[in-house]
Design a protein around this motif. Structure first.
Motif, PDB file in Angstrom:
ATOM      1  N   VAL A  40       0.839  -1.194   0.000  1.00  0.00           N
ATOM      2  CA  VAL A  40       0.000   0.000   0.000  1.00  0.00           C
ATOM      3  C   VAL A  40       0.874   1.245   0.000  1.00  0.00           C
ATOM      4  O   VAL A  40       1.570   1.516   0.981  1.00  0.00           O
ATOM      5  CB  VAL A  40      -0.918   0.006   1.244  1.00  0.00           C
ATOM      6  N   VAL A  41       0.837   1.976  -1.119  1.00  0.00           N
ATOM      7  CA  VAL A  41       1.471   3.291  -1.134  1.00  0.00           C
ATOM      8  C   VAL A  41       0.452   4.252  -0.557  1.00  0.00           C
ATOM      9  O   VAL A  41      -0.675   4.334  -1.046  1.00  0.00           O
ATOM     10  CB  VAL A  41       1.837   3.704  -2.579  1.00  0.00           C
ATOM     11  N   THR A  42       0.809   4.955   0.498  1.00  0.00           N
ATOM     12  CA  THR A  42      -0.209   5.760   1.175  1.00  0.00           C
ATOM     13  C   THR A  42       0.386   6.937   1.935  1.00  0.00           C
ATOM     14  O   THR A  42       1.593   6.972   2.216  1.00  0.00           O
ATOM     15  CB  THR A  42      -1.029   4.882   2.156  1.00  0.00           C
ATOM     16  N   HIS A  43      -0.473   7.890   2.206  1.00  0.00           N
ATOM     17  CA  HIS A  43      -0.110   8.979   3.112  1.00  0.00           C
ATOM     18  C   HIS A  43      -0.891   8.866   4.418  1.00  0.00           C
ATOM     19  O   HIS A  43      -0.855   9.772   5.248  1.00  0.00           O
ATOM     20  CB  HIS A  43      -0.383  10.338   2.443  1.00  0.00           C
ATOM     21  N   GLU A  44      -1.653   7.756   4.555  1.00  0.00           N
ATOM     22  CA  GLU A  44      -2.442   7.551   5.771  1.00  0.00           C
ATOM     23  C   GLU A  44      -1.557   6.930   6.848  1.00  0.00           C
ATOM     24  O   GLU A  44      -1.394   5.717   6.921  1.00  0.00           O
ATOM     25  CB  GLU A  44      -3.635   6.625   5.475  1.00  0.00           C
ATOM     26  N   MET A  45      -0.977   7.790   7.676  1.00  0.00           N
ATOM     27  CA  MET A  45      -0.028   7.286   8.672  1.00  0.00           C
ATOM     28  C   MET A  45      -0.721   6.409   9.717  1.00  0.00           C
ATOM     29  O   MET A  45      -0.162   5.425  10.190  1.00  0.00           O
ATOM     30  CB  MET A  45       0.664   8.457   9.371  1.00  0.00           C
ATOM     31  N   GLY A  46      -1.968   6.776  10.040  1.00  0.00           N
ATOM     32  CA  GLY A  46      -2.717   5.984  11.021  1.00  0.00           C
ATOM     33  C   GLY A  46      -2.896   4.557  10.548  1.00  0.00           C
ATOM     34  O   GLY A  46      -2.695   3.594  11.301  1.00  0.00           O
ATOM     35  N   PHE A  47      -3.264   4.413   9.274  1.00  0.00           N
ATOM     36  CA  PHE A  47      -3.460   3.091   8.691  1.00  0.00           C
ATOM     37  C   PHE A  47      -2.144   2.302   8.707  1.00  0.00           C
ATOM     38  O   PHE A  47      -2.105   1.137   9.109  1.00  0.00           O
ATOM     39  CB  PHE A  47      -3.980   3.229   7.257  1.00  0.00           C
ATOM     40  N   ALA A  48      -1.072   2.974   8.293  1.00  0.00           N
ATOM     41  CA  ALA A  48       0.232   2.304   8.255  1.00  0.00           C
ATOM     42  C   ALA A  48       0.631   1.818   9.652  1.00  0.00           C
ATOM     43  O   ALA A  48       1.104   0.703   9.839  1.00  0.00           O
ATOM     44  CB  ALA A  48       1.291   3.253   7.687  1.00  0.00           C
TER      45      ALA A  48
END
Lengths: 222, 265
Positions: free
Chosen positions: B211-219
């Motif tokens: 998952v490439v993401t900017h959702e730090m919470g999810f990561a």
């Protein structure tokens, strides 16, 4: 009024033949022009530079010529260069050469309007180029190109009348003959104008319906 | 998967993959492995090559150099009499179909309903009969909570619903791994949650995901491992707990500080 009706009844078979010829020229001309447009569009997108330049040159040439001049060129001038065509063939060729660059541009614009992500989503799922073209690009591009293509089709249908000057026996040619025999130009041309108008309007209505059908997803509201 | 013979081979092995665009190395010698069932989040500033790296994996953007293995099979390249040759397009497509991909802009086909979007690959690529494809598509759509909207066109759906359809479309193909390219970046903030919920559910069912993401919470919550990229390089690779509390590289620290300053989180 009574006389006019009598003329159209007396020359009914000829008018019907002329109308049939006009419809046939329109269909064949439109099909050839559309096929040529697809080829032109493919050539314009070719990676081979000289081919692209050739397409551009051809397009510029056609866009700068009246269709009448093109018709004369093909029917009267080309024979001295060894290309001898029947009137009908010259007519179809003229319509094809004249309308294909416009149709190619309509197709090009429609394909360009489809976001690259649409194609990428197809590729990502394992589609080949053919599946991408058939399932993703064509259905959407057809809907986008249709209004422009309908306008061109109607233009082409009207321009079949020009072919009367090289004696193609379509509706306008028949009309001229009937007028020269009956000496009733106003009544006869008015009647024929009505025939043209009814046919072209019917064509336009049918195409608008098709357009609505192809773009039903855009109107869908929950 | 423990004790499985396949568990020893990583599902994905990227070996020094690089991608050059116009004289610039957008991805620069990135190597990593992903095990079956693992969730890996790729973080990094925009323009760091995360998305391009993801596209290298399923050959949408064939890498300029390096090697990628899917369950031990080399991707995109085969050996012809001792010489490496590009794989024929047909075989590249077959390999690509083993990945599922979810895009930032959803990329649903607007002229097809939600159900048709999901059925499309099953019919065209997998060659399923229409009825069978429909049954499977319905099942997958209900799994992302959209059974009731299966006949809606994408334009009738919210961004979050569209992205869930896009996830269903990828999932229906039963891929070995799902690639997410910033799946929530194009969404209104109030719609992010429903998409992340679906992704959490997939993670809980041991679906392998990158998952490439900017959702730090999810990561932080879902990822088994975090990859941090900057300027095309893989700078850091760590479990999320460690990455977010004590990143070892200065660049990751700067990245996290900047995010913290922006979000006030």
């Amino acid at each position: 009024m009574h006389d006019t009706l009598a003329v159209f009844i007396e020359y009914g078979p000829q008018f019907l033949d002329g109308l049939a010829e006009t419809i046939w020229l329109t269909l064949l001309g439109a099909l050839c022009a559309l096929a040529a447009a697809v080829v032109l569009q493919a050539a314009a997108a070719s990676p081979w530079r000289p081919l692209r330049a050739l397409v551009r040159l051809y397009t510029e040439l056609i866009l700068g010529l009246p269709i009448l001049v093109l018709l004369y060129g093909i029917y009267f001038v080309a024979p001295s260069f060894g290309l001898r065509l029947s009137a009908v063939a010259a007519g179809i060729l003229t319509l094809t050469l004249y309308y294909s660059p416009y149709m190619a541009e309509a197709i090009r614009a429609a394909i360009a309007a489809i976001p690259a992500g649409q194609v990428e989503a197809g590729n990502a799922i394992g589609f080949g180029w053919f599946a991408v073209a058939r399932r993703i690009v064509l259905p959407q591009a057809a809907a986008i190109a249709l209004p422009a293509l309908v306008g061109l089709l109607i233009g082409l249908a009207k321009d079949t009348a020009i072919l009367s000057i090289i004696s193609v026996k379509e509706l306008s040619y028949i009309t001229k003959q009937v007028v020269s025999r009956t000496f009733m130009p106003f009544e006869v041309w008015a009647g024929v104008a009505l025939i043209y108008w009814v046919c072209l309007t019917a064509l336009e209505v049918a195409m608008r319906r098709l357009e609505r059908h192809l773009t039903r997803h855009r109107r869908a509201v929950s | 998967m423990i004790g499985d013979a396949g568990a020893a081979t990583p599902l994905i092995r990227a070996d020094a993959i690089s991608k050059m665009f116009a004289d610039r190395w957008v991805v620069d010698r990135v190597s990593f492995e992903v095990a079956r069932g693992e969730v890996v989040c790729v973080l990094g500033p925009s323009g760091s090559g995360k998305s391009t790296m993801l596209r290298c994996l399923n050959w949408l953007a064939p890498p300029t150099a390096g090697a990628i293995y899917l369950a031990g099979e080399r991707l995109g390249v085969h050996d012809v009499a001792g010489v490496e040759k590009p794989l024929p397009t047909r075989l590249v497509r077959a390999q690509r179909a083993r990945f599922g991909m979810v895009f930032q802009q959803f990329n649903l086909w607007p002229h097809r309903t939600a159900l048709q979007n999901v059925m499309e690959g099953l019919i065209i690529v997998r060659g399923l009969a229409r009825g069978e494809a429909e049954a499977r598509a319905e099942a997958v759509l209900s799994r992302v909570g959209l059974a009731a909207r299966q006949d809606a066109y994408p334009a009738q759906l919210s961004g979050g619903q569209q992205q869930r359809v896009a996830i269903a479309r990828a999932l229906a193909m039963e891929p070995e791994i799902l690639l997410f390219d910033e799946p929530t970046s194009a969404l209104d903030p109030e719609l992010v949650g429903e998409v992340l919920a679906v992704m959490r559910d997939l993670a809980a069912r041991d679906v392998t995901m990158i998952v490439v993401t900017h959702e730090m919470g999810f990561a932080r919550e879902v990822a088994d491992r975090v990859l941090f990229m900057d300027e095309g390089r893989l700078v850091e690779e760590a479990p999320p707990g460690q990455f977010f509390s004590a990143p070892s590289s200065a660049r990751a620290q700067r990245f996290l500080d900047r995010l913290l300053a922006q979000n006030g989180r």
